[in-house]
Design a protein around this motif. Structure first.
Motif, PDB file in Angstrom:
ATOM      1  N   ALA A   1       7.631   1.355  -6.625  1.00  9.60           N
ATOM      2  CA  ALA A   1       7.263   0.309  -6.860  1.00  9.60           C
ATOM      3  C   ALA A   1       7.980  -0.837  -7.535  1.00  9.60           C
ATOM      4  O   ALA A   1       9.057  -0.713  -8.198  1.00  9.60           O
TER       5      ALA A   1
ATOM      6  N   ARG B   1       0.593   2.141  -7.160  1.00  6.02           N
ATOM      7  CA  ARG B   1       0.174   1.759  -6.159  1.00  6.02           C
ATOM      8  C   ARG B   1      -1.368   1.943  -5.251  1.00  6.02           C
ATOM      9  O   ARG B   1      -1.467   3.126  -5.404  1.00  6.02           O
ATOM     10  N   THR B   2      -1.706   1.011  -4.941  1.00  9.16           N
ATOM     11  CA  THR B   2      -3.401   1.508  -3.932  1.00  9.16           C
ATOM     12  C   THR B   2      -2.246   2.659  -2.586  1.00  9.16           C
ATOM     13  O   THR B   2      -1.261   2.022  -2.001  1.00  9.16           O
TER      14      THR B   2
ATOM     15  N   ASP C   1       4.795   1.705   2.246  1.00 12.04           N
ATOM     16  CA  ASP C   1       6.026   2.093   1.526  1.00 12.04           C
ATOM     17  C   ASP C   1       6.829   2.771   2.981  1.00 12.04           C
ATOM     18  O   ASP C   1       7.823   3.161   2.924  1.00 12.04           O
TER      19      ASP C   1
ATOM     20  N   GLN D   1      -0.363   0.131  -0.088  1.00 16.34           N
ATOM     21  CA  GLN D   1       1.023  -0.017  -1.092  1.00 16.34           C
ATOM     22  C   GLN D   1       1.787   0.863  -0.157  1.00 16.34           C
ATOM     23  O   GLN D   1       2.484   0.845   0.335  1.00 16.34           O
TER      24      GLN D   1
END
Length: 514
Positions: free
Chosen positions: A291, A264-265, A272, A268
């Motif tokens: 993810a 994940r970036t 989250d 992101q």
């Protein structure tokens, strides 16, 4: 672009009103009668050139100014209509002991509703349009003239009026004199900061006192986005918001560095992490959001380092433990996969999905649930979602409430029309059917609405599905305080008539909002 010419004893070009010329420039250069004489100077003929790009950009600039000037005309029309509407108050208000609003507030809401329904915008957008027009036309004449000439944008006007609302009436002219030259030379984003700083200088109350008043307006709002997504906006004190943003970034970077194979970036991860924190405080089991496509077995457990925060989270209000509502058109929940299967389509784990009980309404067409159709499921308060996410949520529900509907017209059944008081089951049925508020252009979810009799009980109304409608509190009180009223049409839709005679039709179940 401008030549130096004489016009009514004044030389051009027209001053921009920068720091060195502001006070001198403000007095004459916005007068509209001067603009008529200066039109030739403002739009001087373009010198012959072979540069077609320059010609196109010049034309773009002129059209943009015309557009901005037209927006000012709309604001003038809004304010003129507001004044006329207010002068007819006796024909608009309902006077009696049952009115829920003060006359001035009822008038304000009734006019905003007129604007919203006629222009097909939300009530909030209409209210802002009305208040912005009222302020700029009456309290900020310099800025209003600049807008009429197309020299400032609607974004400049919006920034200025929102700051002016917190400036005393007798100080607004000085505020106008100070901000108008800045509006001509600054971008909307920079001007917003400038207007805020000028407001601070002119406001008689201390910033501490104003902070207390502003803090009382803190809130969180949800906005629907396409493709099964939504946004939540938190309006809170600046120190809290900046602390949240800082902590989110720190934890996102830490998790990115410490988790092998994390794909994940940072953006992101940040989203989250915020979702995890909110879900845990709202009663959902504290497990990491994985993810997409990641199984629960592959999710790492949360570490003590990840829970280290600088500020204490606020207590969340408990909303009880109602089971999920589920409408299947009379079909039971058979065929749903086991709750042990991996959540491949939702970002939440099965344990988190299981905790999403209070207030969740999932509507699934029977054929889709049985695998014989492809019509999407509907998440109450949002709209269409993919069937896999809906199945994830349904598979974790401990029980269901079936909504029985007529196979002919889809209306709900088993409601006693002779009882004024509605049971919780009946309220649930009506809210499930209506989806949103039944007032035109209002999208407040039905679960946050009152249930109103279209024909008042005292006037012979009955508690039948046709005569019951969800109305948000704002439009419920508006209906009983002004001459906005509704009638049920043969097809089950509602025909609303405004105090000025405008008619608007809304469909039950949010069909006209699809």
């Amino acid at each position: 672009m401008f030549e130096t010419k004489t016009c009514r004893s004044r030389k051009g070009p027209i001053p921009l009103g920068d720091e060195d010329h502001g006070e001198i420039a403000l007095r004459p250069f916005f007068m509209l009668h001067d603009y008529l004489y200066l039109d030739d100077e403002m739009h001087a003929p373009i010198i012959e050139t072979t540069d077609s790009a320059a010609l196109a950009l010049e034309e773009l600039e002129r059209e943009h100014e015309r557009l901005l000037a037209q927006q000012a005309v709309v604001a003038e029309k809004v304010e003129a209509a507001r004044v006329t509407f207010r002068n007819q108050r006796d024909a608009i208000l309902v006077h009696g002991l049952s009115t829920a609003l003060e006359d001035d507030e009822a008038l304000r809401r009734a006019f905003s509703a007129e604007v919203a329904t006629r222009l097909r915008v939300s009530d909030r957008t209409a209210t802002n349009m009305v208040e912005e027009a009222k302020t700029v036309i009456n309290d900020l004449p310099g800025l209003a003239d600049a807008w009429r000439l197309g020299w400032v944008s609607q974004q400049h006007v919006r920034a200025a009026t929102h700051q002016a609302w917190n400036v005393p009436k007798d100080a607004r002219r000085a505020f106008d004199d100070a901000i108008t030259p800045k509006a001509r030379t600054q971008t909307p984003s920079r001007f917003q900061s400038t207007a805020r700083k000028l407001r601070e200088k002119l406001h008689p109350e201390s910033i501490e006192e104003r902070k207390k008043e502003a803090f009382a307006l803190r809130q969180a709002e949800v906005y629907e986005d396409p493709d099964g997504m939504a946004s939540i906006t938190l309006h809170h004190s600046a120190d809290v918001i900046l602390s949240i943003e800082h902590g989110m970034r720190v934890l996102a970077k830490r998790r990115k560095n410490e988790t092998p194979g994390e794909q994940r970036t940072l953006a992101q991860l940040g989203a989250d992490i915020l979702a995890e924190g909110l879900l845990s405080q709202l009663g959902v089991e504290t497990l990491r959001i994985g993810a997409f496509g990641q199984t629960p077995e592959s999710e790492p457990t949360i570490s003590d380092a990840d829970t280290d925060a600088e500020s204490e989270p606020e207590d969340a209000e408990s909303s009880g433990a109602e089971p999920s509502d589920f409408e299947s058109g009379g079909v039971e929940s058979g065929g749903v996969e086991s709750s042990e299967r991996a959540s491949l389509h939702s970002a939440l784990t099965p344990a988190q999905l299981a905790a999403m009980r209070p207030g969740v309404v999932i509507t699934v067409p029977a054929e889709t649930l049985l695998g014989k159709g492809d019509e999407p499921a509907v998440l109450g308060g949002y709209g269409p979602i993919d069937i896999d996410t809906a199945t994830d949520i349904i598979s974790q529900a401990s029980s269901f409430h079936r909504v029985l509907t007529s196979p002919v017209d889809g209306s709900t059944v088993a409601i006693d029309p002779n009882k004024y008081r509605l049971s919780e089951q009946v309220k649930r049925l009506i809210r499930t059917r209506d989806v949103t508020c039944g007032f035109p252009c209002c999208d407040v979810p039905a679960e946050r609405c009152d249930i109103d009799h279209v024909v008042a009980w005292v006037d012979g109304g009955r508690s039948s599905p046709e005569d019951l409608v969800c109305l948000c509190r704002r439009h419920h009180t508006l209906k009983h305080s002004t001459r906005w009223h509704s009638e049920v049409q043969p097809d089950g839709s509602l025909l609303w008539t405004s105090p000025t005679g405008a008619k608007h039709v809304t469909q039950r179940g949010g069909a006209d909002r699809a």
